[in-house]
Design an enzyme around this catalytic site. Structure first.
Site, PDB file in Angstrom:
ATOM      1  N   TYR A 107      -9.287   4.613  -5.939  1.00  0.00           N
ATOM      2  CA  TYR A 107      -9.185   3.161  -5.793  1.00  0.00           C
ATOM      3  C   TYR A 107     -10.188   2.463  -6.709  1.00  0.00           C
ATOM      4  CZ  TYR A 107      -9.321  -1.405  -3.447  1.00  0.00           C
ATOM      5  OH  TYR A 107      -9.275  -2.750  -3.160  1.00  0.00           O
ATOM      6  N   LYS A 118      -9.696  -0.315  -9.869  1.00  0.00           N
ATOM      7  CA  LYS A 118     -10.287  -1.654  -9.851  1.00  0.00           C
ATOM      8  C   LYS A 118     -11.295  -1.861 -10.977  1.00  0.00           C
ATOM      9  CE  LYS A 118      -7.970  -3.296  -6.389  1.00  0.00           C
ATOM     10  NZ  LYS A 118      -7.008  -4.408  -6.605  1.00  0.00           N
ATOM     11  N   ASP A 140       8.650  -5.586  -7.823  1.00  0.00           N
ATOM     12  CA  ASP A 140       7.961  -4.302  -7.812  1.00  0.00           C
ATOM     13  C   ASP A 140       7.039  -4.303  -9.025  1.00  0.00           C
ATOM     14  OD1 ASP A 140       7.099  -1.666  -8.076  1.00  0.00           O
ATOM     15  OD2 ASP A 140       9.037  -0.810  -7.503  1.00  0.00           O
ATOM     16  N   SER A 200     -12.085  -5.870  -6.947  1.00  0.00           N
ATOM     17  CA  SER A 200     -12.767  -5.527  -5.711  1.00  0.00           C
ATOM     18  C   SER A 200     -14.237  -5.258  -6.023  1.00  0.00           C
ATOM     19  CB  SER A 200     -12.140  -4.266  -5.096  1.00  0.00           C
ATOM     20  OG  SER A 200     -12.925  -3.747  -4.042  1.00  0.00           O
TER      21      SER A 200
END
Length: 258
Positions: free
Chosen positions: A156, A160, A64, A143
């Site tokens: 998000y 990133k 995890d 990304s």
């Protein structure tokens, strides 16, 4: 198995599918021993079985990425099994698709904990082992959303972007220790995450597959998606390159230029 990474030992987080799986398979194909990690035990073991069936060396382990103790245990396990830790690939990630005003505080925490904190914890655990070894390759998966923001992807994108700043800073910290730290910025890759995104952003009367195809054609100058195998090839390059560090490398069919 022989190859350019024979004798090296690696772990890959989020390696049960998609980009993580592609990277784990690529590293193993070049002779590295790979610990396939994921939060789902059976899915991680399935990839390890696939690697062993092809003649590679692989184990699976539940990790995890939000938990420091899991990384301490993982690094110790790699050193026991393979003698050293050479390559750490941080691929585990989650996505959130919503306008900022609709994002709950708990959702922000969830995305940042996996995408940003998970990279931090992995690197914090891996760096001392690599220093002991006098060699290390850390590869963080960011990304194109870590370079350009997109509507409904603010949370998000924030996670990133954080990975890119962290990568560049850490690379400078460990540059004299034989360790390189780089980030890969994938573009449009047919993964579970993009399936979710295509479904969320589909237009009226459009199927998820039609939405996917439309986004590929709209976003990617080459007009085709990227693949986990291509990203695995870049990971191999970074695992071999001694003088490339602190970089964020796009693999996106021309979508971004910085």
């Amino acid at each position: 198995m022989t190859g350019r990474l024979a004798g090296r030992a690696a772990y890959v987080t989020g390696a049960s599918r998609g980009i993580g799986r592609g990277i784990a398979l690529a590293l193993a194909s070049e002779g590295a021993g790979v610990v396939v990690t994921d939060i789902e035990a059976d899915a991680a073991e399935a990839v390890a079985v696939e690697i062993r069936a092809a003649g590679g060396r692989a184990e699976s382990r539940v990790v995890d990425v939000r938990k420091w103790d899991d990384f301490v245990s993982l690094v110790a396990h790699v050193e026991r099994q393979f003698g050293q830790l050479d390559i750490a690939v941080n691929c585990a990630g989650v996505i959130s698709v919503a306008a900022v005003e609709d994002v709950a505080e708990a959702e922000w925490d969830r995305v940042m904990d996996v995408n940003a904190k998970g990279v931090f914890l992995s690197c914090k655990a891996a760096a001392p082992a690599m220093k002991r070894n006098g060699f290390g390759r850390i590869i963080n998966i960011s990304s194109v959303s870590g370079k350009d923001g997109y509507p409904k992807l603010a949370v998000y994108s924030a996670s990133k972007y954080a990975v890119l700043g962290f990568t560049n800073s850490l690379a400078k910290e460990v540059a004299r220790d034989g360790i390189t730290v780089n980030a890969i910025c994938p573009g449009v890759v047919k993964t579970h995450m993009w399936d979710m995104l295509s479904d969320e952003l589909r237009e009226q009367g459009e199927t998820a597959e039609q939405s996917w195809q439309r986004h590929v054609l709209e976003f990617v100058p080459q007009g085709r998606p990227q693949t986990p195998e291509e990203i695995g090839g870049l990971a191999i390059y970074l695992a071999l390159a001694p003088s490339v560090t602190g970089q964020s490398i796009n693999i996106d069919g021309g979508l971004t230029s910085h």
